[in-house]
Design an enzyme around this catalytic site. Structure first.
Site, PDB file in Angstrom:
ATOM      1  N   PRO A  76      12.148  -7.721 -10.664  1.00 54.85           N
ATOM      2  CA  PRO A  76      11.724  -6.315 -10.654  1.00 54.85           C
ATOM      3  C   PRO A  76      12.677  -5.401  -9.901  1.00 54.85           C
ATOM      4  O   PRO A  76      13.229  -5.763  -8.858  1.00 54.85           O
ATOM      5  CB  PRO A  76      10.352  -6.369  -9.969  1.00 54.85           C
ATOM      6  CG  PRO A  76       9.827  -7.704 -10.361  1.00 54.85           C
ATOM      7  CD  PRO A  76      11.020  -8.624 -10.340  1.00 54.85           C
ATOM      8  N   CYS A  77      12.845  -4.198 -10.449  1.00 51.15           N
ATOM      9  CA  CYS A  77      13.881  -3.297  -9.946  1.00 51.15           C
ATOM     10  C   CYS A  77      13.331  -1.980  -9.424  1.00 51.15           C
ATOM     11  O   CYS A  77      14.095  -1.104  -9.040  1.00 51.15           O
ATOM     12  CB  CYS A  77      14.870  -2.982 -11.069  1.00 51.15           C
ATOM     13  SG  CYS A  77      14.095  -2.203 -12.520  1.00 51.15           S
TER      14      CYS A  77
END
Length: 351
Positions: A76-77
């Site tokens: 996840p970013c």
């Protein structure tokens, strides 16, 4: 024999559609988002798909993973994204790469590939990016040569401007250096001079889809502000038919406009006071110069989920599970399959 891949943070399978197109086979996929794993199961029925967070899975037994030559993961970013809060120190997702690194130690793949937003390399002078590189180069149980580069998906034929950091680790006993794929596309005005193809038109990529796909895009019914909030109208949300789209995002409220919508123009700007702008729609439809057969969209609308998936280069049969918000979340969070295919073709040379 196809090389085996373990896919972590696999989402709806963007990396895996690309891996399979390059001749690899995903033997296991893991993600903590149930809608994504259900989508994955439907499109990769022979893969062992697990819905669980990576820390719980990693600690479930000494080595819960099957053998594989390649490990992939787009952890996840949101904490590094320009569209997020950009406060990684107070976001638990910032350290999910440690779960990925633990998986590298357990599987010991010949190659690993990690993906994240381009903001990772810039945020806080790149400190969070340096932290990840340090772990991959100095703290793994097996030595890896680590390569990284910021790639724009449009440079490889994806009809979308989408910059992502790609980190590739090659196990020290594997001969040869990894080379990122060479750019194949560029701006049309530069293409002939650079001997490359012009960027792929996102209008052309979606013109076969219906102009009025009821229920497939976000609307704001009965809202006094109308179908587009002040925030949506605070920037240009429409790109030309003949150009790549703006980045496909995961939030269906902020997905950009179909290029057959009217041209937007700047009404006023006060960037010195909190980056404030206001845009408005005009009566101009410049898509008719390139896609004359496609009707004018009046009123304008956001992209549908099918259009967003096509712009991401998912195959035509791709159909994510869940409600409209979850469909867009899966599509917007994915690595474009075509970009991943180009990367995996380079990996194949080493294996």
């Amino acid at each position: 024999m196809k090389r085996r891949v373990v896919s972590l943070f696999s989402g709806a399978g963007g990396m895996d559609f690309g891996s399979h197109a390059a001749g690899f086979n995903t033997v296991m996929a893991l993600d903590n988002f149930a809608a994504s794993t259900e989508t994955f199961k439907q499109h990769f029925p022979e893969t062992d798909v697990i819905t669980q967070d990576i820390y719980t899975f990693n600690s479930s037994k000494k080595n819960p993973y099957p053998s594989a030559e390649v490990l992939t993961g787009g952890y996840p970013c949101q904490s590094f994204s320009m569209g997020g809060l950009r406060d990684p120190a107070n976001d638990d997702r910032s350290n999910l790469f440690l779960g990925f690194a633990d998986a590298v130690n357990k599987i010991k793949p010949r190659v690993f590939i990690a993906e994240n937003v381009s903001g990772l390399a810039k945020l806080q002078n790149g400190e969070w990016f340096k932290k990840q590189l340090h772990v991959y180069t100095h703290e793994l149980g097996v030595k890896y040569r680590v390569y990284w580069k910021t790639l724009n998906a449009a440079d490889y034929g994806v009809p979308q401007m989408r910059k992502r950091v790609i980190i590739v680790g090659v196990r020290s006993d594997v001969d040869g250096d990894f080379e990122f794929p060479e750019q194949t596309h560029t701006k049309s005005e530069w293409a002939k001079k650079k001997k490359l193809l012009p960027y792929t038109s996102h209008g052309e990529a979606i013109k076969h889809l219906p102009p009025h796909p009821s229920g497939e895009y976000y609307e704001r019914p009965h809202d006094p502000e109308g179908n587009f909030s002040w925030y949506f109208m605070s920037r240009n949300r429409r790109h030309r038919w003949d150009k790549p789209a703006f980045t496909v995002v995961a939030n269906f409220r902020h997905v950009t406009l179909h290029p057959a919508s009217p041209v937007m123009e700047l009404e006023w700007s006060n960037l010195a006071d909190g980056w404030k702008q206001k845009w408005r729609f005009t009566d101009e439809y410049d898509h008719l110069e390139f896609g004359a057969a496609f009707p004018r969209l009046d009123p304008p609308r956001r992209l549908s989920w099918r259009e967003a998936a096509a712009i991401q280069t998912f195959p035509a049969h791709f159909n994510p599970t869940g409600d409209l918000a979850k469909k867009f979340e899966q599509i917007g969070n994915a690595v474009p399959p075509l970009l991943m295919q180009k990367i995996m073709e380079q990996v194949k040379i080493l294996l």
